[in-house]
Design a protein around this motif. Structure first.
Motif, PDB file in Angstrom:
ATOM      1  N   LEU A  19       0.829  -1.200   0.000  1.00 22.51           N
ATOM      2  CA  LEU A  19       0.000   0.000   0.000  1.00 22.51           C
ATOM      3  C   LEU A  19       0.870   1.259   0.000  1.00 22.51           C
ATOM      4  O   LEU A  19       0.656   2.182  -0.795  1.00 22.51           O
ATOM      5  N   LEU A  20       1.874   1.281   0.861  1.00 24.14           N
ATOM      6  CA  LEU A  20       2.746   2.459   0.927  1.00 24.14           C
ATOM      7  C   LEU A  20       3.528   2.643  -0.372  1.00 24.14           C
ATOM      8  O   LEU A  20       3.761   3.779  -0.811  1.00 24.14           O
ATOM      9  N   GLN A  21       3.927   1.551  -1.016  1.00 25.00           N
ATOM     10  CA  GLN A  21       4.622   1.653  -2.301  1.00 25.00           C
ATOM     11  C   GLN A  21       3.694   2.216  -3.378  1.00 25.00           C
ATOM     12  O   GLN A  21       4.104   3.060  -4.176  1.00 25.00           O
ATOM     13  N   GLU A  22       2.437   1.771  -3.410  1.00 30.13           N
ATOM     14  CA  GLU A  22       1.468   2.305  -4.359  1.00 30.13           C
ATOM     15  C   GLU A  22       1.262   3.806  -4.135  1.00 30.13           C
ATOM     16  O   GLU A  22       1.123   4.573  -5.094  1.00 30.13           O
ATOM     17  N   LEU A  23       1.238   4.200  -2.887  1.00 26.06           N
ATOM     18  CA  LEU A  23       1.038   5.617  -2.569  1.00 26.06           C
ATOM     19  C   LEU A  23       2.193   6.474  -3.079  1.00 26.06           C
ATOM     20  O   LEU A  23       1.971   7.603  -3.500  1.00 26.06           O
ATOM     21  N   ARG A  24       3.398   5.941  -3.060  1.00 23.49           N
ATOM     22  CA  ARG A  24       4.548   6.705  -3.558  1.00 23.49           C
ATOM     23  C   ARG A  24       4.353   7.080  -5.019  1.00 23.49           C
ATOM     24  O   ARG A  24       4.682   8.188  -5.433  1.00 23.49           O
ATOM     25  N   VAL A  25       3.817   6.166  -5.800  1.00 20.29           N
ATOM     26  CA  VAL A  25       3.576   6.427  -7.216  1.00 20.29           C
ATOM     27  C   VAL A  25       2.504   7.511  -7.374  1.00 20.29           C
ATOM     28  O   VAL A  25       2.687   8.482  -8.103  1.00 20.29           O
ATOM     29  N   ALA A  26       1.379   7.357  -6.711  1.00 19.79           N
ATOM     30  CA  ALA A  26       0.277   8.306  -6.842  1.00 19.79           C
ATOM     31  C   ALA A  26       0.655   9.684  -6.306  1.00 19.79           C
ATOM     32  O   ALA A  26       0.286  10.705  -6.890  1.00 19.79           O
ATOM     33  N   GLN A  27       1.395   9.724  -5.210  1.00 22.45           N
ATOM     34  CA  GLN A  27       1.764  11.006  -4.607  1.00 22.45           C
ATOM     35  C   GLN A  27       2.640  11.831  -5.535  1.00 22.45           C
ATOM     36  O   GLN A  27       2.522  13.063  -5.568  1.00 22.45           O
ATOM     37  N   ASN A  28       3.510  11.187  -6.304  1.00 24.73           N
ATOM     38  CA  ASN A  28       4.332  11.934  -7.257  1.00 24.73           C
ATOM     39  C   ASN A  28       3.465  12.662  -8.274  1.00 24.73           C
ATOM     40  O   ASN A  28       3.712  13.826  -8.598  1.00 24.73           O
ATOM     41  N   GLY A  29       2.445  11.981  -8.791  1.00 26.25           N
ATOM     42  CA  GLY A  29       1.535  12.613  -9.739  1.00 26.25           C
ATOM     43  C   GLY A  29       0.807  13.792  -9.133  1.00 26.25           C
ATOM     44  O   GLY A  29       0.673  14.849  -9.758  1.00 26.25           O
ATOM     45  N   VAL A  30       0.341  13.637  -7.922  1.00 26.92           N
ATOM     46  CA  VAL A  30      -0.371  14.715  -7.236  1.00 26.92           C
ATOM     47  C   VAL A  30       0.555  15.913  -7.020  1.00 26.92           C
ATOM     48  O   VAL A  30       0.178  17.058  -7.253  1.00 26.92           O
ATOM     49  N   GLN A  31       1.766  15.660  -6.596  1.00 29.71           N
ATOM     50  CA  GLN A  31       2.705  16.743  -6.301  1.00 29.71           C
ATOM     51  C   GLN A  31       3.067  17.539  -7.553  1.00 29.71           C
ATOM     52  O   GLN A  31       3.097  18.770  -7.525  1.00 29.71           O
ATOM     53  N   VAL A  32       3.308  16.844  -8.661  1.00 30.16           N
ATOM     54  CA  VAL A  32       3.639  17.535  -9.913  1.00 30.16           C
ATOM     55  C   VAL A  32       2.453  18.367 -10.378  1.00 30.16           C
ATOM     56  O   VAL A  32       2.603  19.541 -10.742  1.00 30.16           O
ATOM     57  N   LEU A  33       1.256  17.777 -10.366  1.00 32.05           N
ATOM     58  CA  LEU A  33       0.066  18.500 -10.779  1.00 32.05           C
ATOM     59  C   LEU A  33      -0.188  19.709  -9.888  1.00 32.05           C
ATOM     60  O   LEU A  33      -0.468  20.807 -10.376  1.00 32.05           O
ATOM     61  N   PHE A  34      -0.059  19.525  -8.585  1.00 35.97           N
ATOM     62  CA  PHE A  34      -0.304  20.614  -7.646  1.00 35.97           C
ATOM     63  C   PHE A  34       0.677  21.768  -7.883  1.00 35.97           C
ATOM     64  O   PHE A  34       0.282  22.934  -7.910  1.00 35.97           O
ATOM     65  N   GLY A  35       1.943  21.450  -8.086  1.00 40.48           N
ATOM     66  CA  GLY A  35       2.946  22.484  -8.364  1.00 40.48           C
ATOM     67  C   GLY A  35       2.623  23.254  -9.634  1.00 40.48           C
ATOM     68  O   GLY A  35       2.712  24.491  -9.669  1.00 40.48           O
ATOM     69  N   PHE A  36       2.236  22.535 -10.680  1.00 39.03           N
ATOM     70  CA  PHE A  36       1.857  23.182 -11.931  1.00 39.03           C
ATOM     71  C   PHE A  36       0.676  24.122 -11.710  1.00 39.03           C
ATOM     72  O   PHE A  36       0.688  25.271 -12.151  1.00 39.03           O
ATOM     73  N   LEU A  37      -0.357  23.622 -11.024  1.00 41.81           N
ATOM     74  CA  LEU A  37      -1.562  24.428 -10.814  1.00 41.81           C
ATOM     75  C   LEU A  37      -1.288  25.671  -9.974  1.00 41.81           C
ATOM     76  O   LEU A  37      -1.878  26.727 -10.204  1.00 41.81           O
ATOM     77  N   LEU A  38      -0.410  25.542  -9.004  1.00 43.06           N
ATOM     78  CA  LEU A  38      -0.082  26.700  -8.169  1.00 43.06           C
ATOM     79  C   LEU A  38       0.692  27.755  -8.951  1.00 43.06           C
ATOM     80  O   LEU A  38       0.488  28.946  -8.746  1.00 43.06           O
ATOM     81  N   SER A  39       1.550  27.322  -9.846  1.00 40.92           N
ATOM     82  CA  SER A  39       2.376  28.281 -10.589  1.00 40.92           C
ATOM     83  C   SER A  39       1.568  29.060 -11.632  1.00 40.92           C
ATOM     84  O   SER A  39       1.915  30.191 -11.962  1.00 40.92           O
ATOM     85  N   VAL A  40       0.503  28.477 -12.138  1.00 44.06           N
ATOM     86  CA  VAL A  40      -0.310  29.113 -13.173  1.00 44.06           C
ATOM     87  C   VAL A  40      -0.879  30.454 -12.702  1.00 44.06           C
ATOM     88  O   VAL A  40      -0.982  31.404 -13.472  1.00 44.06           O
ATOM     89  N   VAL A  41      -1.216  30.544 -11.443  1.00 46.32           N
ATOM     90  CA  VAL A  41      -1.856  31.747 -10.899  1.00 46.32           C
ATOM     91  C   VAL A  41      -0.969  32.987 -11.050  1.00 46.32           C
ATOM     92  O   VAL A  41      -1.466  34.101 -11.134  1.00 46.32           O
ATOM     93  N   PHE A  42       0.318  32.782 -11.120  1.00 45.26           N
ATOM     94  CA  PHE A  42       1.245  33.912 -11.144  1.00 45.26           C
ATOM     95  C   PHE A  42       1.615  34.357 -12.560  1.00 45.26           C
ATOM     96  O   PHE A  42       2.562  35.107 -12.740  1.00 45.26           O
ATOM     97  N   THR A  43       0.870  33.936 -13.552  1.00 46.34           N
ATOM     98  CA  THR A  43       1.164  34.341 -14.931  1.00 46.34           C
ATOM     99  C   THR A  43       0.224  35.468 -15.363  1.00 46.34           C
ATOM    100  O   THR A  43      -0.877  35.616 -14.846  1.00 46.34           O
ATOM    101  N   ASP A  44       0.682  36.253 -16.328  1.00 46.25           N
ATOM    102  CA  ASP A  44      -0.145  37.331 -16.875  1.00 46.25           C
ATOM    103  C   ASP A  44      -1.381  36.782 -17.580  1.00 46.25           C
ATOM    104  O   ASP A  44      -2.461  37.359 -17.488  1.00 46.25           O
ATOM    105  N   SER A  45      -1.203  35.666 -18.292  1.00 48.96           N
ATOM    106  CA  SER A  45      -2.338  35.072 -19.011  1.00 48.96           C
ATOM    107  C   SER A  45      -3.461  34.709 -18.045  1.00 48.96           C
ATOM    108  O   SER A  45      -4.641  34.888 -18.352  1.00 48.96           O
TER     109      SER A  45
END
Length: 159
Positions: A19-45
């Motif tokens: 279970l913990l190994q499966e979570l490591r895989v899913a958490q990476n996806g969440v972290q990358v997506l979350f970082g992308f979504l947070l950075s979008v707010v700071f753009t002029d577009s």
């Protein structure tokens, strides 16, 4: 410990580890997506975008944050509860939380594709792309694995 007690202990230990190994895989996806979504707010577009983009973005950020909460919770539970002999409860409840976290992650990723499709090509194309990705995740992560489980039970000889 020996016999059936040892077997049960080993099974629960293995289940927690898997279970913990499966979570490591899913958490990476969440972290990358979350970082992308947070950075979008700071753009002029983003600042120039309309209400639909802002509302959709906020919903996707909330889905991603909720997904992170559900997917990280089992690791925290393990740390808090593992010395109390609560492995069975951890595995049972954490398995449910992982499914909820994956559903939220699939919705967040589909929403992200919707958002990008909307900005690049317009509403209809964005909706089709987001819906197609949501359907793909639903099939890959939930529908097809469920059908494999039925096939395995049919092929296995009765005990």
């Amino acid at each position: 410990m020996s016999g059936p007690e040892q077997d049960e202990h080993q099974r629960l230990t293995r289940n927690v580890g898997e279970l913990l190994q499966e979570l490591r895989v899913a958490q990476n996806g969440v972290q990358v997506l979350f970082g992308f979504l947070l950075s979008v707010v700071f753009t002029d577009s983003y600042r120039k975008a309309g209400d639909f983009v802002h509302v959709t973005h906020l919903i996707v950020v909330l889905l991603t944050a909720a997904s992170a909460g559900f997917l990280i919770a089992p690791a925290a539970w393990h740390r808090v509860l593992f010395r109390r002999g609560a492995r069975e409860a951890i595995v049972d409840r954490a398995s449910r939380f992982v499914i909820i976290g994956l559903i939220l992650l699939a919705a967040a990723m589909a929403g992200t594709v919707l958002l990008i499709g909307y900005v690049v090509f317009g509403g209809v194309v964005g909706g089709v792309l987001g819906g197609a990705i949501g359907l793909l995740f639903g099939l890959l992560w939930f529908v097809w694995p469920t059908s494999f489980g039925r096939v395995d039970r049919q092929e296995r000889p009765p005990r």
